[in-house]
Design a protein around this motif. Structure first.
Motif: not given
Length: 355
Positions: A1-4, A135-137, A145-146, A159-160
């Motif tokens: 994740m890129i999250g806090k 869309n790409m967790p 894949k990415y 995407i957003a």
């Protein structure tokens, strides 16, 4: 994740006579507890009234069993956001942009709702923009894949932009990495240089952050570093190498605990922003859960107000916080294995900040 990773400090302030060796032992125990809960490794840097303590636990590599270095580099994930926010606020100080400018004024046609979304809303996650990572967790089985794919920021924004807003801009809070991808594009539009070049020129170089970098498409972490792992079923997959353009200005930077300490110390010390803009940066709205302009802010139960940011990206978790007077600072990097969860990270910060 890129999250806090949220900061919820809950510990008792120890007396000033607490022995130095006991503090170091406590720090070692805190690090080892993180490893016992499933991390492959952890390094912690604690500063209290000018005294620096560093510890590490676990291994940097599951194959060689090399120990974790307290000087190793790592991906900092969303701890990138305060750097981007600082550059934007410097541009505000230079009268090149205003916090309440609509994004449409600077990036026309980028967002369907660009006329109602302001720079301030992007910085504070009150824009309502859809989170492109839905869309790409990064924790899913689809990550391979990415993992090595190059993404332009426009790819992520597309995407957003194809999704409706989560809410009317300015009326609610929802953490979205999309906001900071837009801000990276905004920095480039205003300055004519990539966001990473501006962070380097305005922050890394003046502060002597010699081991920090904006990697662009480079898949490897330079210098000595612990390897990061991600759970796939019952196995751990080494995900140290990845193309960080997937994170971009929302979470691609690489640093060390010593360099992050230079940054948070300079930020609270007034070296990077005028006092009025730093006050804006640390002033959350009632409904943002303590999130201000690129910073998490909280008054802890020990009575200490702390500001900073946490972050995660495949393989790595980061925390970087300082008290408003700069006398207490905590910087840490975790390399994930079979854990730990957010509660363990919160407990780690609790013990360091309030010890």
């Amino acid at each position: 994740m890129i999250g806090k990773l949220s900061l919820l400090v809950a510990a008792t302030l120890l007396t000033q006579t607490f022995p130095a060796h006991a503090a170091q032992d406590s720090l070692h125990r805190a690090a080892q507890e993180i490893v016992d809960l499933g991390a492959t490794g952890v390094q912690i840097r604690s500063v209290r009234d000018g005294r620096v303590r560093t510890v590490a636990a676990g291994v940097a590599d599951l194959v060689t069993h090399e120990p974790v270095s307290t000087e190793g580099r790592f991906r900092i994930g969303s701890t990138t956001k305060p750097f981007v926010a600082t550059v934007l606020l410097q541009l505000v100080a230079e009268h090149r942009i205003r916090l309440d400018d609509p994004i449409e004024e600077h990036l026309p046609g980028l967002l369907p709702d660009g006329k109602t979304i302001t720079v301030r809303m992007l910085l504070q996650h009150t824009s309502g923009l859809y989170e492109y990572l839905r869309n790409m967790p990064l924790t899913s089985d689809d990550f391979p894949k990415y993992r090595f794919k190059h993404f332009e920021p426009e790819d992520l924004i597309e995407i957003a932009a194809a999704k409706p807003l989560d809410f009317r801009p300015g009326t609610a809070y929802s953490y979205s990495n999309t906001n900071y991808v837009v801000l990276g594009m905004l920095i480039e539009r205003i300055t004519g240089r990539p966001w990473g070049a501006e962070v380097t020129e305005r922050i890394f170089l003046p502060l002597g952050m010699d081991h920090s970098s904006a990697p662009g498409d480079r898949i490897r972490i330079p210098g000595r570093h612990a390897r990061g792992y991600q759970q796939a079923g019952r196995s751990l997959v080494d995900v140290t190498e990845m193309n960080p353009s997937l994170a971009g200005s929302a979470g691609a930077l690489i640093s060390t605990t010593a360099d992050l300490d230079r940054f948070v110390r300079a930020l609270v010390g007034g070296r990077l922003l005028p006092r009025t803009l730093f006050a804006e940066m640390t002033r959350p709205l009632p409904f943002t859960g303590g999130y201000a302009l690129g910073l998490e802010t909280r008054t802890t139960p020990c009575g200490v107000t702390v500001i900073g940011h946490s972050g995660g990206i495949p393989g790595y978790g980061t925390v970087a916080f300082a008290s408003l007077d700069g006398t207490r600072r905590v910087l840490a990097s975790l390399t994930f294995g079979h854990g730990p969860g957010d509660d363990a990270v919160r407990a780690l910060v609790d013990k360091v900040v309030c010890a």
